[in-house]
Design an enzyme around this catalytic site. Structure first.
Site, PDB file in Angstrom:
ATOM      1  N   GLU A 122       6.598   3.716   0.202  1.00  0.00           N
ATOM      2  CA  GLU A 122       5.792   4.746   0.852  1.00  0.00           C
ATOM      3  C   GLU A 122       6.438   5.068   2.186  1.00  0.00           C
ATOM      4  OE1 GLU A 122       1.218   5.867   2.201  1.00  0.00           O
ATOM      5  OE2 GLU A 122       1.655   3.880   1.394  1.00  0.00           O
ATOM      6  N   CYS A 179      -0.998   6.110   0.429  1.00  0.00           N
ATOM      7  CA  CYS A 179      -1.900   7.111   1.005  1.00  0.00           C
ATOM      8  C   CYS A 179      -1.200   8.425   1.288  1.00  0.00           C
ATOM      9  CB  CYS A 179      -2.528   6.548   2.273  1.00  0.00           C
ATOM     10  SG  CYS A 179      -3.620   5.142   1.978  1.00  0.00           S
ATOM     11  N   ASN A 188      -4.264   7.584  -5.963  1.00  0.00           N
ATOM     12  CA  ASN A 188      -3.796   6.354  -5.321  1.00  0.00           C
ATOM     13  C   ASN A 188      -4.928   5.344  -5.238  1.00  0.00           C
ATOM     14  OD1 ASN A 188      -2.204   4.516  -3.741  1.00  0.00           O
ATOM     15  ND2 ASN A 188      -3.245   5.294  -1.931  1.00  0.00           N
ATOM     16  N   GLU A 189      -5.593   5.244  -4.093  1.00  0.00           N
ATOM     17  CA  GLU A 189      -6.715   4.304  -3.949  1.00  0.00           C
ATOM     18  C   GLU A 189      -8.042   5.043  -4.010  1.00  0.00           C
ATOM     19  OE1 GLU A 189      -5.033   0.471  -1.432  1.00  0.00           O
ATOM     20  OE2 GLU A 189      -5.992   2.092  -0.343  1.00  0.00           O
TER      21      GLU A 189
END
Length: 659
Positions: free
Chosen positions: A53, A248, A379-380
Site C-alpha cells: 500500500e 485504505c 478493502n476493510e
C-alpha cells in the site's frame, strides 16, 4: 501369564511412559513425533505473499524511483517541493499557468523568465532530499517549449546541501511546441540529501512541465522504473502473491479520492494525480506533501508481480469510501461504472490483444496476458451496505469470468459484531475467500495459534490479509519492529500453515516505510534515501516463505498439535521437489528447551537447522545494524532417525531434513 496380570503390567507400562513424558517436559526435554506419510493438506503456492500500500512514502518517495517531488506542479500547492533559486547577479521570475481544462490530467506548467545573462532557476528538494550515488548514472527529462521565439538552454545540476555541484547536464529546447527533452549524466559523489537545480542559462523565457530525474540502476534497469534494492528485498522472499494497491488507499477518504485503476495506466504524463489519503490521517504524523502521481500504476504492479514470480491480487473499490472517514457510498442504482471497472480490469490483465483493454496492455509493452486468477472487492468495508454491493459485483464477475476467485472483506477486526455479521453473510453466499485482518498485541498472536483448527473445512478459504503484532497499541507511533512481535507472529504463522486446507494466503502489513516520511508503524521493510533493511519481522516472513513446502503433515507433542504447550509452537510440511521434511518450531519461552523429533516411517539422513533468535525481546534491526536478528544455519545431527535440537530462548527454528 493371566489376562489380569497382562492388563496390570500394560497399565503400569503406560503410567511409566506417561510419567517419563512428564519428567521429560519438566526437565525441558520434549518428544515430538512427525508423520510424513499422513498428508493433511496441500500448501498453496500463494500461501505466503506480500501486501503493498502507498503508505509511509511507499510508492512516491519509495518504491517508485522518481527523485523529483511535484514534477508536474499538480499538488494542491503548485510550488510545493520547489523554491526559487537566485544566485548572485541572477534576475528572473516564474509563473504557474493553469490551462483550465479539468478533463486533462496535467493542467499546470511553469514559465521561467530569465532577465539576466547569468540565468535564473528553481531547486527541487526531492522526497526528504535525493539519494545520489557516486558514479551512478541519472536520466533527466522535461517537457519544454520556448516562449517569445527565444533560444534558452536549460542547465540541470545536482547539488549537495552545501551547494557543491555533483552532476550536471544541459538540454536545448527548440520551437514553440511541447516536446520531451532528455539528458543523462553521472554523479561525482554520494549524497543522501542532494537537491536538483533547474535553471535557464542566460536570458530567455521557457515553459516547463514533467521535470523528472531517475537513477539508472532501477530494477532490471528499466527507465523510469522501480528502486532496485527495495524490489530485491521482495524478490528474496519468493512471495506467492502481491496484493495491491492497498489497503485504505483503495477506498479513499472520499469516493473522489478513491483509487481508480484506469487513471493509472497509459503515458505517465497523462495519469491523474490525487492527494494521498494518508496525507492528513494522523495528527501526530501530518504529511502535507504526500500525493499519488501513479507513476507506479496498475501496469507496473502487474509487471512487478511477473518479475518476482508472484500471483497478482488487485483490490478494487466497491462503491464505498473509508468508513472511518466519510463513509460515502455510491447509490446501488449508480454502481454500474464501479462494476464495469472490475470487468475491464480482468480484460486488461487477461484479455486478447484484439479486445479493448487487452489492446491497451499490449500498447504499453505486454501483449501476453498477466494471468490474473483472483480479485478483491472492497478493502476493510463492513455492514449491510457492503454485502448489498458485494452481491452485485459477485454476480457480474462470476457471470462473465466464473474462474476468477473473489476476495471478500470481513471488516477491520478478527472478532466482534462487524466480523460476526460479515462472516455469517459471506459463508451464506458461499464466498471464495474471506479476508481477515489482525493488528493485535503479541500475546493475541500466541493465544490464537490454534484459531483455524476448528474452522469449517468445506467453507470459504481464508486470507490472512493484514497482520502485524503491535508492541504498544494499534496505530501508536511508538510501535517497534521488535523481536517480541516477530516471535509472536512466527508462532501464529505455524497455526496458519498447519491449517493450510483453510488458510490459503497470508501477508504482513504494511510493507514499506521511509524513515523520515512514515505515518504508521510497525512495518516490514524500512528505507531511507540510500539504504534499506528487513526488520526482524521480515526475517520471519522470509524464513517461512522460502521454506514453503507443498504438503502439511502432522507434528505432534503428546499426540496433539503443537500450539503453545511449554510455549512451543510448530508445524511441518513436505517439499516433494527436494524430498525434504521442513519443520518450523518456535520456542517462545525465556529458557532453552530441548526436543527430540522422531520421524515416523522415514529415514532422515541429513539436514540443517536455521535459527532466528535474540535473548532480548526488545531487540530490533536498524540501518546501522541490519543483521542484529538474521538467520544462522548449522548442520542437523541425527542418530537412529531421531533429531535432537536445543532451542534457544525466544527462537524460531527452521529444520530441513533430507528423507
Amino acid at each position: 501369564m493371566t489376562a489380569g496380570k497382562k492388563a496390570l503390567l500394560a497399565g503400569m507400562f503406560c503410567v511409566s511412559l506417561f510419567n517419563a513424558g512428564e519428567r521429560a517436559l519438566a526437565q525441558g526435554k520434549m518428544s515430538f513425533v512427525v508423520k510424513p506419510a499422513q498428508i493433511k493438506a496441500s500448501v498453496q503456492p500463494t500461501m505466503w505473499g506480500v501486501f503493498f500500500e502507498d503508505i509511509n512514502l511507499g510508492a512516491d518517495g519509495g518504491l517508485y524511483a522518481e527523485l523529483v517531488k511535484n514534477r508536474s506542479f499538480e499538488f494542491d500547492t503548485p510550488m510545493m517541493g520547489w523554491k526559487e533559486e537566485k544566485k548572485e547577479g541572477q534576475d528572473g521570475s516564474y509563473l504557474i499557468l493553469n490551462t483550465g481544462n479539468r478533463s486533462k490530467a496535467n493542467r499546470r506548467y511553469i514559465r521561467l523568465d530569465s532577465r539576466s545573462e547569468k540565468g535564473y532557476g528553481l531547486t527541487n528538494e526531492g522526497f526528504r532530499g535525493m539519494g545520489i550515488k557516486k558514479d551512478n548514472g541519472y536520466d533527466f527529462s522535461v517537457w519544454a517549449r520556448q516562449a517569445d521565439n527565444t533560444r534558452s538552454r536549460i542547465k540541470v545540476s545536482l547539488v549537495t546541501p552545501e551547494g557543491a555541484e555533483i552532476g550536471t547536464a544541459t538540454v536545448s529546447p527548440e520551437g514553440s511546441e511541447w516536446k520531451k527533452y532528455t539528458a543523462s549524466f553521472k554523479a561525482s559523489a554520494t549524497e543522501p540529501k542532494a537537491r536538483l537545480q533547474v535553471s535557464l542559462d542566460g536570458k530567455g523565457t521557457v515553459d516547463l512541465d514533467m521535470i523528472s530525474l531517475f537513477p539508472q540502476d532501477t530494477w532490471k534497469r528499466r527507465p523510469g522504473g522501480l528502486r532496485a534494492d527495495m524490489v530485491q528485498l521482495l524478490a528474496d522472499m519468493k512471495p506467492g502473491f502481491l496484493r495491491f494497491p492497498g489497503g485504505c488507499i483503495v477506498e479513499g477518504r472520499t469516493l473522489d479520492e478513491r483509487f481508480q485503476w484506469k487513471k493509472t495506466i497509459g503515458n505517465v504524463e497523462d495519469r491523474d494525480l490525487i492527494i494521498n489519503r494518508w496525507n492528513v490521517e494522523f495528527k501526530h504524523r501530518l504529511t502535507p506533501d504526500y500525493f499519488q502521481t501513479f507513476g507506479l500504476g496498475f501496469y507496473e504492479y502487474f509487471q512487478l508481480c511477473e518479475d518476482i514470480g508472484a500471483s497478482p491480487l488487485p483490490i478494487l473499490n466497491c462503491g464505498m469510501a473509508c468508513q472511518f472517514n466519510t463513509a460515502e457510498v455510491v447509490p446501488v442504482d449508480q454502481l454500474d461504472p464501479y462494476v464495469q471497472d472490475a470487468l475491464d480490469l480482468i480484460e486488461f490483465a487477461n484479455g486478447p490483444v484484439s479486445s479493448v483493454w487487452g489492446k491497451k496492455r499490449a500498447e504499453m509493452g505486454h501483449p501476453a496476458p498477466f494471468n490474473l486468477k483472483m480479485l478483491g472487492v472492497g478493502n476493510e468495508n463492513w455492514g449491510e451496505q457492503y454485502i448489498e454491493r458485494l452481491k452485485i459485483f459477485t454476480k457480474a464477475i462470476k457471470s462473465k469470468y466464473p474462474d476468477i476467485r473473489i476476495v471478500n472483506s470481513s471488516g477491520t477486526d478478527p472478532d466482534g459484531a462487524r466480523f460476526d455479521y460479515l462472516n455469517k453473510e459471506l459463508r451464506a453466499m458461499n464466498a471464495d475467500i474471506i479476508d481477515e485482518h489482525y493488528y493485535r498485541a503479541p500475546q493475541w498472536f500466541l493465544e490464537n495459534a490454534s484459531r483455524y483448527d476448528n474452522y469449517d473445512r468445506k467453507g470459504p478459504k481464508i486470507f490472512a490479509g493484514e497482520y502485524a503484532a503491535q508492541s504498544v497499541r494499534i496505530a501508536s507511533p511508538d510501535n517497534k519492529n521488535n523481536w517480541e512481535c516477530a516471535l509472536a507472529e512466527a508462532a501464529f504463522m505455524t497455526g496458519l500453515e498447519r491449517n493450510a486446507d483453510v488458510v490459503t494466503m497470508a501477508s504482513y502489513a504494511p510493507l514499506f516505510a521511509h524513515a523520515e516520511g512514515w505515518q504508521w508503524s510497525p512495518d516490514l521493510i524500512w528505507v531511507d534515501n540510500l539504504r534499506s533493511y528487513g526488520t526482524a519481522n521480515y526475517q520471519v516472513q522470509r524464513l517461512f516463505s522460502v521454506n514453503k513446502g507443498n504438503s502439511v503433515v502432522p507434528l505432534l507433542l503428546n499426540n496433539k498439535p503443537v500450539a503453545g504447550q511449554e510455549k512451543v509452537y510448530a508445524s511441518a510440511v513436505l517439499d516433494s521437489k527436494t524430498n525434504e521434511l521442513i519443520l518450523k518450531v518456535v520456542n517462545a519461552a525465556g529458557k532453552e528447551q530441548s526436543g527430540d523429533f522422531m520421524i515416523e516411517g522415514k529415514n532422515a539422513k541429513k539436514g540443517t537447522v536455521t535459527e532466528l533468535s535474540s535473548s532480548k525481546l526488545d531487540a530490533v534491526n536498524s540501518f546501522d545494524q541490519p543483521q542484529t536478528i538474521s538467520p544462522v544455519s548449522r548442520p542437523a545431527h541425527l542418530t537412529g532417525g531421531k533429531l535432537t535440537i536445543n532451542m534457544k530462548p525466544y527462537s524460531v527454528n527452521l529444520i530441513r531434513l533430507a528423507l
